[in-house]
Design an enzyme around this catalytic site. Structure first.
Site, PDB file in Angstrom:
ATOM      1  N   CYS A  66      11.151 -28.410   4.983  1.00 44.59           N
ATOM      2  CA  CYS A  66      10.936 -29.726   4.374  1.00 44.59           C
ATOM      3  C   CYS A  66      10.187 -29.652   3.048  1.00 44.59           C
ATOM      4  O   CYS A  66       9.808 -30.670   2.493  1.00 44.59           O
ATOM      5  CB  CYS A  66      10.164 -30.636   5.331  1.00 44.59           C
ATOM      6  N   GLY A  67       9.939 -28.424   2.553  1.00 43.48           N
ATOM      7  CA  GLY A  67       9.294 -28.328   1.244  1.00 43.48           C
ATOM      8  C   GLY A  67       7.905 -27.715   1.232  1.00 43.48           C
ATOM      9  O   GLY A  67       7.160 -27.894   0.264  1.00 43.48           O
ATOM     10  N   HIS A 118       3.122 -25.873  10.403  1.00 43.46           N
ATOM     11  CA  HIS A 118       4.246 -26.674  10.908  1.00 43.46           C
ATOM     12  C   HIS A 118       3.857 -27.333  12.234  1.00 43.46           C
ATOM     13  O   HIS A 118       4.721 -27.718  13.026  1.00 43.46           O
ATOM     14  CB  HIS A 118       5.478 -25.786  11.140  1.00 43.46           C
ATOM     15  N   SER A 148      19.488 -27.247   5.909  1.00 41.88           N
ATOM     16  CA  SER A 148      18.703 -26.197   5.267  1.00 41.88           C
ATOM     17  C   SER A 148      18.202 -25.186   6.309  1.00 41.88           C
ATOM     18  O   SER A 148      18.227 -23.968   6.084  1.00 41.88           O
ATOM     19  CB  SER A 148      17.524 -26.837   4.531  1.00 41.88           C
ATOM     20  N   SER A 237       6.929 -25.698 -11.356  1.00 45.45           N
ATOM     21  CA  SER A 237       7.242 -26.038  -9.963  1.00 45.45           C
ATOM     22  C   SER A 237       8.622 -26.653  -9.792  1.00 45.45           C
ATOM     23  O   SER A 237       8.912 -27.246  -8.765  1.00 45.45           O
ATOM     24  CB  SER A 237       6.177 -27.005  -9.425  1.00 45.45           C
ATOM     25  N   THR A 238       9.466 -26.519 -10.812  1.00 48.56           N
ATOM     26  CA  THR A 238      10.847 -26.981 -10.618  1.00 48.56           C
ATOM     27  C   THR A 238      11.542 -25.985  -9.696  1.00 48.56           C
ATOM     28  O   THR A 238      11.103 -24.838  -9.555  1.00 48.56           O
ATOM     29  CB  THR A 238      11.631 -27.030 -11.949  1.00 48.56           C
ATOM     30  N   ALA A 241      12.491 -22.800 -11.566  1.00 42.61           N
ATOM     31  CA  ALA A 241      11.351 -21.919 -11.875  1.00 42.61           C
ATOM     32  C   ALA A 241      10.902 -21.159 -10.632  1.00 42.61           C
ATOM     33  O   ALA A 241      10.630 -19.963 -10.681  1.00 42.61           O
ATOM     34  CB  ALA A 241      10.193 -22.742 -12.442  1.00 42.61           C
TER      35      ALA A 241
END
Length: 303
Positions: A66-67, A118, A148, A237-238, A241
């Site tokens: 989830c990131g 988590h 994902s 933080s793209t 990148a």
């Protein structure tokens, strides 16, 4: 050995264990939730109960895929912007992963310590709540999360694979995947999203406006950064990148961790029946909740 390689060594070790693990033996249950035996042990969970959190610990909570690696990257860039100190990983940053002695070693680490997790809110060590450590929790729409998670399992060499997407989807919906049910995780965290030390970030919002997200994260953790620094941190933080340096930061799994980072990738795998099943589940568990509204399910999960 540099601290960075300790992070990568841990991942290599987990992958080595995965090699010998059949999918049917991957999970063990601790307090009702399945965890991967390649990364967690019940001894570590028992030791975690006595973990001493500090009030300035940075806690990053998420369901898998989830990131969490995105948040880690943003925090590390913010620490660098403020202190010009490159954050080192003296341990693998996921709190519940590693050996039981890990928490003893962590007492020596300088602040701020980054603790990714988590775990459900009520499975976190009590000292995190007692000392009011700030917790940033990130959520992503459940359909993209499932897709994902499936790709991660089936693309990374050495991790036990599922026979098919359909098989994975069945297990995901039953909560029989590593760290258990997305929906149990979501309903558990939903009860605490207005606690004063908890902040919610939505993956899709971060994707839409990274600069604004970075600004909110900096404010929440009390980083005093300039507008220019916010721009720099955002540029670092793209997705592109992070993917470009993923091998260096995460070793062999890097390119798999940063696979697509897209919103809507679920449309490539979900069948009509699976769509309906997940829509029903979402309605039952999260419709009408604060988190449910924030996830904008109708925008992101309707074909």
């Amino acid at each position: 050995m540099t601290d960075k390689s300790k992070f990568i060594d841990y991942i290599d070790e987990a992958l080595e264990k995965s090699k010998e693990t059949a999918l049917s033996h991957l999970l063990f249950i601790y307090q009702g939730i399945p965890y991967p035996i390649t990364m967690c042990t019940s001894e570590t969970f028992q030791a975690l109960d006595t973990f001493e959190a500090r009030s300035d610990d940075i806690v990053l909570a998420s369901y898998p895929k989830c990131g969490s690696n995105w948040l880690l990257n943003i925090i590390i860039e913010l620490i660098f912007a403020v202190s010009k100190r490159k954050y080192e990983y003296p341990e693998f940053p996921v709190l519940e992963c590693g050996d039981p002695e890990k928490y003893e070693r962590m007492k020596q680490f300088p602040s701020p310590r980054i603790l990714a997790t988590h775990l459900h809110h009520d499975k976190l060590p009590g000292s995190i709540h007692k000392n009011k450590a700030k917790i940033l929790v990130i959520f992503r729409n459940p359909k993209d999360t499932a897709v994902s998670f499936f790709h991660f399992h089936n693309d990374v060499p050495d991790i036990p694979s599922y026979g098919s997407w359909d098989e994975f989807f069945r297990q995901f919906m039953k909560g029989q995947v590593s760290w258990g049910s997305y929906f149990d995780f979501a309903t558990n965290w939903n009860k605490h999203l207005d606690d004063e030390n908890v902040k919610l970030i939505i993956y899709e919002d971060l994707k839409k406006n990274l600069v604004d997200g970075v600004k909110q994260i900096a404010e929440f953790f009390g980083f005093s950064v300039t507008e220019e620094q916010i721009q720099t941190v955002s540029a670092q933080s793209t997705f592109q990148a992070m993917r470009a340096k993923s091998q260096e930061t995460h070793g062999v799994v890097g390119p798999f961790l940063f696979r697509k980072g897209e919103v809507g990738d679920w449309k490539n795998l979900f069948s009509e029946t699976q769509n309906q099943e997940m829509d029903e589940k979402f309605k039952k568990c999260l419709a009408g909740t604060y988190l449910g509204a924030k996830l904008k399910y109708d925008s992101y999960c309707q074909a």
